[in-house]
Design a protein around this motif. Structure first.
Motif, PDB file in Angstrom:
ATOM      1  N   ALA A   1     -24.346 -30.534  42.976  1.00 10.27           N
ATOM      2  CA  ALA A   1     -23.142 -29.809  43.226  1.00 10.27           C
ATOM      3  C   ALA A   1     -22.795 -29.781  44.699  1.00 10.27           C
ATOM      4  CB  ALA A   1     -23.041 -28.620  42.773  1.00 10.27           C
ATOM      5  N   ASP A   2     -23.810 -29.337  45.709  1.00  7.81           N
ATOM      6  CA  ASP A   2     -23.737 -29.387  47.082  1.00  7.81           C
ATOM      7  C   ASP A   2     -23.667 -30.842  47.516  1.00  7.81           C
ATOM      8  OD1 ASP A   2     -23.335 -26.566  47.546  1.00  7.81           O
ATOM      9  OD2 ASP A   2     -25.586 -26.075  48.023  1.00  7.81           O
ATOM     10  N   ILE A   3     -24.658 -31.497  47.091  1.00 12.53           N
ATOM     11  CA  ILE A   3     -24.537 -33.136  47.493  1.00 12.53           C
ATOM     12  C   ILE A   3     -23.386 -33.582  47.181  1.00 12.53           C
ATOM     13  CG2 ILE A   3     -25.483 -35.206  46.850  1.00 12.53           C
ATOM     14  CD1 ILE A   3     -28.239 -33.889  46.132  1.00 12.53           C
TER      15      ILE A   3
ATOM     16  N   ALA B   1     -20.921 -34.953  50.371  1.00 14.09           N
ATOM     17  CA  ALA B   1     -20.441 -36.504  50.189  1.00 14.09           C
ATOM     18  C   ALA B   1     -19.019 -36.664  50.407  1.00 14.09           C
ATOM     19  CB  ALA B   1     -21.093 -37.211  49.226  1.00 14.09           C
ATOM     20  N   ALA B   2     -18.155 -35.607  49.772  1.00 15.47           N
ATOM     21  CA  ALA B   2     -16.757 -35.823  49.785  1.00 15.47           C
ATOM     22  C   ALA B   2     -16.406 -35.651  51.106  1.00 15.47           C
ATOM     23  CB  ALA B   2     -16.413 -34.944  48.685  1.00 15.47           C
ATOM     24  N   ARG B   3     -16.911 -34.467  51.502  1.00 17.04           N
ATOM     25  CA  ARG B   3     -16.468 -34.132  53.087  1.00 17.04           C
ATOM     26  C   ARG B   3     -16.927 -35.015  53.975  1.00 17.04           C
ATOM     27  NH1 ARG B   3     -19.111 -29.381  56.568  1.00 17.04           N
ATOM     28  NH2 ARG B   3     -20.638 -30.643  56.399  1.00 17.04           N
TER      29      ARG B   3
ATOM     30  N   LEU C   1     -17.758 -26.196  55.317  1.00 20.56           N
ATOM     31  CA  LEU C   1     -18.320 -26.270  53.520  1.00 20.56           C
ATOM     32  C   LEU C   1     -19.178 -24.963  53.252  1.00 20.56           C
ATOM     33  CD1 LEU C   1     -17.938 -27.967  51.367  1.00 20.56           C
ATOM     34  CD2 LEU C   1     -19.263 -29.255  52.070  1.00 20.56           C
ATOM     35  N   PRO C   2     -18.721 -24.025  52.416  1.00 22.71           N
ATOM     36  CA  PRO C   2     -19.987 -23.204  51.980  1.00 22.71           C
ATOM     37  C   PRO C   2     -20.822 -24.004  51.327  1.00 22.71           C
ATOM     38  CG  PRO C   2     -17.671 -22.498  51.322  1.00 22.71           C
ATOM     39  CD  PRO C   2     -17.502 -23.915  52.179  1.00 22.71           C
TER      40      PRO C   2
END
Length: 92
Positions: free
Chosen positions: A57-59, A63-65, A78-79
């Motif tokens: 989920a963090d990956i 990646a989106a950011r 991004l937390p």
């Protein structure tokens, strides 16, 4: 409609099972979401370096950011600390 349990932010990475149809293969995502192998490779390398530390989920969020920034879009704080679930439910 896919209703998630256990806070699975990376539910699009879950494969079909006998219990539910995944988002990965759903109609709206057909031919629009790609690069699952990239996420798998990133996760594999992170697991080697620091096992059971970074969630898929963090990956996905990172990646989106990153892709937004690289394409000229804005940056944002991004937390991190999302957790992956291993199940989902078709219940509503």
């Amino acid at each position: 409609m896919l209703v998630l349990s256990q806070g699975c932010d990376a539910s699009v990475l879950l494969d079909d099972s006998e219990v539910f149809a995944s988002e990965k293969n759903s109609g709206p995502n057909s031919n629009s979401i790609r690069g699952f192998e990239v996420i798998d490779e990133i996760k594999s390398k992170l697991e080697e370096a620091c096992p059971e530390t970074v969630s898929c989920a963090d990956i996905l969020a990172l990646a989106a950011r990153g892709s937004t920034i690289l394409s000229g879009g804005p940056s944002w704080e991004l937390p991190l600390g999302r957790r992956d679930a291993t199940q989902a439910s078709l219940g509503g």
